[in-house]
Motif scaffolding. Structure first.
Motif, PDB file in Angstrom:
ATOM      1  N   GLN A  45       1.092  -1.363   0.142  1.00  0.00           N
ATOM      2  CA  GLN A  45       0.289   0.353   0.087  1.00  0.00           C
ATOM      3  C   GLN A  45       1.075   1.043   0.076  1.00  0.00           C
ATOM      4  O   GLN A  45       0.564   1.938  -0.676  1.00  0.00           O
ATOM      5  CB  GLN A  45      -1.118   0.244   1.044  1.00  0.00           C
ATOM      6  CG  GLN A  45      -2.292  -1.068   0.959  1.00  0.00           C
ATOM      7  CD  GLN A  45      -3.373  -0.048   0.623  1.00  0.00           C
ATOM      8  OE1 GLN A  45      -2.754   0.139  -0.333  1.00  0.00           O
ATOM      9  NE2 GLN A  45      -4.657  -1.191   0.108  1.00  0.00           N
ATOM     10  N   VAL A  46       2.037   1.219   0.843  1.00  0.00           N
ATOM     11  CA  VAL A  46       3.218   2.757   0.856  1.00  0.00           C
ATOM     12  C   VAL A  46       4.088   2.207  -0.232  1.00  0.00           C
ATOM     13  O   VAL A  46       4.236   3.425  -0.192  1.00  0.00           O
ATOM     14  CB  VAL A  46       3.502   2.709   2.310  1.00  0.00           C
ATOM     15  CG1 VAL A  46       2.930   2.387   3.259  1.00  0.00           C
ATOM     16  CG2 VAL A  46       5.138   1.465   2.292  1.00  0.00           C
ATOM     17  N   SER A  47       4.034   2.023  -0.987  1.00  0.00           N
ATOM     18  CA  SER A  47       4.837   1.076  -1.889  1.00  0.00           C
ATOM     19  C   SER A  47       4.051   2.508  -3.643  1.00  0.00           C
ATOM     20  O   SER A  47       3.231   3.334  -3.377  1.00  0.00           O
ATOM     21  CB  SER A  47       5.134   0.186  -3.389  1.00  0.00           C
ATOM     22  OG  SER A  47       3.831  -0.482  -3.837  1.00  0.00           O
ATOM     23  N   GLY A  48       5.074   2.859  -4.053  1.00  0.00           N
ATOM     24  CA  GLY A  48       5.178   4.541  -4.706  1.00  0.00           C
ATOM     25  C   GLY A  48       4.979   5.562  -4.220  1.00  0.00           C
ATOM     26  O   GLY A  48       5.697   7.110  -4.928  1.00  0.00           O
ATOM     27  N   VAL A  49       5.450   5.321  -2.928  1.00  0.00           N
ATOM     28  CA  VAL A  49       5.546   6.971  -1.831  1.00  0.00           C
ATOM     29  C   VAL A  49       6.454   7.647  -2.468  1.00  0.00           C
ATOM     30  O   VAL A  49       7.487   6.818  -2.181  1.00  0.00           O
ATOM     31  CB  VAL A  49       5.177   6.447  -0.231  1.00  0.00           C
ATOM     32  CG1 VAL A  49       4.533   7.975   0.004  1.00  0.00           C
ATOM     33  CG2 VAL A  49       3.783   6.305  -0.104  1.00  0.00           C
ATOM     34  N   ASN A  50       6.738   8.563  -2.132  1.00  0.00           N
ATOM     35  CA  ASN A  50       8.060   9.429  -1.807  1.00  0.00           C
ATOM     36  C   ASN A  50       8.704   9.115  -1.069  1.00  0.00           C
ATOM     37  O   ASN A  50       8.329   8.634   0.413  1.00  0.00           O
ATOM     38  CB  ASN A  50       7.689  10.797  -2.109  1.00  0.00           C
ATOM     39  CG  ASN A  50       7.179  11.503  -3.234  1.00  0.00           C
ATOM     40  OD1 ASN A  50       6.895  11.166  -4.241  1.00  0.00           O
ATOM     41  ND2 ASN A  50       6.723  12.680  -3.200  1.00  0.00           N
ATOM     42  N   ALA A  51       9.942   8.716  -1.220  1.00  0.00           N
ATOM     43  CA  ALA A  51      10.728   8.258  -0.173  1.00  0.00           C
ATOM     44  C   ALA A  51      10.744   8.966   0.946  1.00  0.00           C
ATOM     45  O   ALA A  51      11.056   8.670   1.914  1.00  0.00           O
ATOM     46  CB  ALA A  51      12.461   8.080  -0.284  1.00  0.00           C
ATOM     47  N   ASP A  52      10.951  10.471   0.703  1.00  0.00           N
ATOM     48  CA  ASP A  52      10.740  11.464   2.501  1.00  0.00           C
ATOM     49  C   ASP A  52       9.429  11.109   2.825  1.00  0.00           C
ATOM     50  O   ASP A  52       8.997  11.765   3.905  1.00  0.00           O
ATOM     51  CB  ASP A  52      11.321  12.410   1.854  1.00  0.00           C
ATOM     52  CG  ASP A  52       9.952  13.554   1.076  1.00  0.00           C
ATOM     53  OD1 ASP A  52       9.777  12.796   0.035  1.00  0.00           O
ATOM     54  OD2 ASP A  52      10.539  14.823   1.059  1.00  0.00           O
ATOM     55  N   ARG A  53       8.542  10.593   2.564  1.00  0.00           N
ATOM     56  CA  ARG A  53       7.183  10.815   2.884  1.00  0.00           C
ATOM     57  C   ARG A  53       6.962   9.532   3.319  1.00  0.00           C
ATOM     58  O   ARG A  53       5.778   8.665   3.974  1.00  0.00           O
ATOM     59  CB  ARG A  53       5.989  10.895   1.889  1.00  0.00           C
ATOM     60  CG  ARG A  53       6.548  12.674   0.849  1.00  0.00           C
ATOM     61  CD  ARG A  53       5.720  13.057   2.036  1.00  0.00           C
ATOM     62  NE  ARG A  53       4.821  13.191   3.241  1.00  0.00           N
ATOM     63  CZ  ARG A  53       4.111  13.667   4.440  1.00  0.00           C
ATOM     64  NH1 ARG A  53       4.774  14.370   5.479  1.00  0.00           N
ATOM     65  NH2 ARG A  53       3.624  13.081   4.608  1.00  0.00           N
ATOM     66  N   GLU A 126      -2.729  15.115  -2.815  1.00  0.00           N
ATOM     67  CA  GLU A 126      -4.435  13.985  -2.707  1.00  0.00           C
ATOM     68  C   GLU A 126      -3.934  13.107  -2.910  1.00  0.00           C
ATOM     69  O   GLU A 126      -4.434  11.990  -2.098  1.00  0.00           O
ATOM     70  CB  GLU A 126      -5.106  14.934  -3.810  1.00  0.00           C
ATOM     71  CG  GLU A 126      -5.058  16.462  -3.692  1.00  0.00           C
ATOM     72  CD  GLU A 126      -4.062  17.120  -3.828  1.00  0.00           C
ATOM     73  OE1 GLU A 126      -2.785  17.135  -4.216  1.00  0.00           O
ATOM     74  OE2 GLU A 126      -3.606  18.045  -3.275  1.00  0.00           O
ATOM     75  N   ALA A 127      -3.201  12.310  -3.998  1.00  0.00           N
ATOM     76  CA  ALA A 127      -3.132  10.862  -4.111  1.00  0.00           C
ATOM     77  C   ALA A 127      -2.398  10.150  -2.712  1.00  0.00           C
ATOM     78  O   ALA A 127      -2.955   9.282  -2.497  1.00  0.00           O
ATOM     79  CB  ALA A 127      -2.161  11.081  -5.476  1.00  0.00           C
ATOM     80  N   GLU A 128      -1.702  10.633  -1.585  1.00  0.00           N
ATOM     81  CA  GLU A 128      -1.213  10.759  -0.806  1.00  0.00           C
ATOM     82  C   GLU A 128      -2.196   9.939  -0.334  1.00  0.00           C
ATOM     83  O   GLU A 128      -2.638   9.436   0.617  1.00  0.00           O
ATOM     84  CB  GLU A 128      -0.274  11.289  -0.370  1.00  0.00           C
ATOM     85  CG  GLU A 128       0.443  11.066   0.981  1.00  0.00           C
ATOM     86  CD  GLU A 128       1.975  11.539   1.363  1.00  0.00           C
ATOM     87  OE1 GLU A 128       1.488  12.355   2.651  1.00  0.00           O
ATOM     88  OE2 GLU A 128       2.789  11.772   0.870  1.00  0.00           O
ATOM     89  N   LYS A 129      -2.947  11.086   0.151  1.00  0.00           N
ATOM     90  CA  LYS A 129      -3.980  10.840   1.283  1.00  0.00           C
ATOM     91  C   LYS A 129      -5.111   9.660   1.218  1.00  0.00           C
ATOM     92  O   LYS A 129      -5.526   9.116   1.690  1.00  0.00           O
ATOM     93  CB  LYS A 129      -5.298  12.308   1.407  1.00  0.00           C
ATOM     94  CG  LYS A 129      -4.782  13.673   2.322  1.00  0.00           C
ATOM     95  CD  LYS A 129      -5.172  15.029   2.154  1.00  0.00           C
ATOM     96  CE  LYS A 129      -4.354  15.754   3.081  1.00  0.00           C
ATOM     97  NZ  LYS A 129      -4.825  16.947   2.638  1.00  0.00           N
ATOM     98  N   GLU A 130      -5.054  10.332  -0.234  1.00  0.00           N
ATOM     99  CA  GLU A 130      -6.228   8.903  -0.375  1.00  0.00           C
ATOM    100  C   GLU A 130      -5.596   7.222  -0.311  1.00  0.00           C
ATOM    101  O   GLU A 130      -6.377   6.562  -0.404  1.00  0.00           O
ATOM    102  CB  GLU A 130      -6.579   8.824  -2.533  1.00  0.00           C
ATOM    103  CG  GLU A 130      -7.252  10.101  -2.949  1.00  0.00           C
ATOM    104  CD  GLU A 130      -8.818   9.990  -1.886  1.00  0.00           C
ATOM    105  OE1 GLU A 130      -9.460   8.585  -1.994  1.00  0.00           O
ATOM    106  OE2 GLU A 130      -9.824  10.778  -1.391  1.00  0.00           O
TER     107      GLU A 130
END
Length: 298
Positions: A45-53, A126-130
């Motif tokens: 689920q958390v793959s694809g998130v910016n490294a610092d996030r 917004e995509a991160e929140k989703e």
């Protein structure tokens, strides 16, 4: 007298803690398969998130998971206290859902992968929140399964023991799963750090370990995905087998016959039966859901 009362109280507390530890251990074993799936799904689920996030996102989902369990534990206890007969049907529904989700992964896996954004493509806020909301929704379903399975293992215990066991399971599972998720998503960063440090300091061990972690990270994600899917069928199928009395007796009989030859064979019989029932249940459910969707479209 006061000293004797204190010793009696301490003895009672020790016995209670021992009971809680024993029941928590049993519940943990029962939910191990679901936890494997939970770990794999949340890591994905958390793959694809910016490294610092990555870590902030994991922390946000972990807080949502704890809130989920704060809702689910009292709900499960109320069911156990007032309508205990509902536990088995809920377990069956949860097991069927796991089988359905596993089958859907196999049937529509490539379609879901195609919908995922590229790994290096940064996510908008917004995509991160989703993504966080989606992970929390997924966690709610899996947490409900974990809590209900745990409740099933302590259904005959006193109310206070049920409260303590479910609370322990909720906290330990959340900390354990999301602690491991945080470690997994940062595994490649750790490998890169060690590799760069090894190059800078000419340390061959650091370089080798860094390269190993960089190679391991993507493979670990793939293995977790496979293990998680297999766990859905095994755990879901096992719940269904135990919920259907004639089927449970049949599998137990096969196990007893196999035990006369080998204890390993006995275990394999149980695993195979759970897996087959899980696969059949999952694909039948996917088929039925597909038919329902087609009928609604007409």
């Amino acid at each position: 007298m006061a000293g004797a009362s204190l010793l009696t109280l301490l003895d009672d507390i020790t016995a209670l803690l021992d009971d809680i530890a024993t029941m928590s251990k049993v519940a943990t074993k029962k939910t191990a398969g679901v936890l494997g799936d939970d770990l794999a799904l949340n890591a994905q689920q958390v793959s694809g998130v910016n490294a610092d996030r990555e870590l902030p996102v994991v922390w946000a989902v972990a807080k949502g998971s704890m809130l989920n369990k704060a809702i689910l534990v009292p709900a499960a206890l109320l069911i156990s206290a007032f309508i205990p007969w509902l536990i088995t049907p809920l377990l069956m529904l949860g097991g069927l859902f796991l089988c359905f989700e596993g089958a859907e992964k196999l049937v529509h896996g490539k379609e879901h992968q195609a919908e995922q954004p590229a790994v290096n493509e940064p996510l908008t806020p917004e995509a991160e929140k989703e993504k966080i909301k989606g992970a929390i929704r997924t966690d709610f379903i899996l947490s409900a399964e974990i809590i209900v399975i745990s409740l099933g293992t302590v259904a005959a215990a006193s109310f206070i023991n049920q409260v303590l066991v479910l609370s322990v399971i909720a906290v330990v599972m959340t900390v354990g799963v999301y602690g491991l998720v945080a470690g997994i998503v940062k595994l490649d960063d750790a490998g890169l750090y060690l590799l760069q440090r090894g190059v800078a300091t000419k340390n061959s061990i650091s370089r080798a370990l860094g390269r190993f972690l960089l190679v391991l990270a993507p493979w670990l994600m793939k293995v977790l995905a496979i293990v998680g899917t297999a766990a859905m069928f095994l755990v879901g199928g096992g719940i269904i087998v135990h919920g259907i009395e004639p089927l449970h007796h049949l599998v137990s009989h096969w196990g007893e016959v196999a035990a006369q030859h080998s204890s390993v064979l006995e275990g394999l019989i149980g695993i195979a039966a759970n897996g087959v029932v899980g696969l059949v249940s999952g694909f039948v459910t996917v088929l039925l859901m597909g038919l329902v969707k087609r009928i609604k479209k007409q």
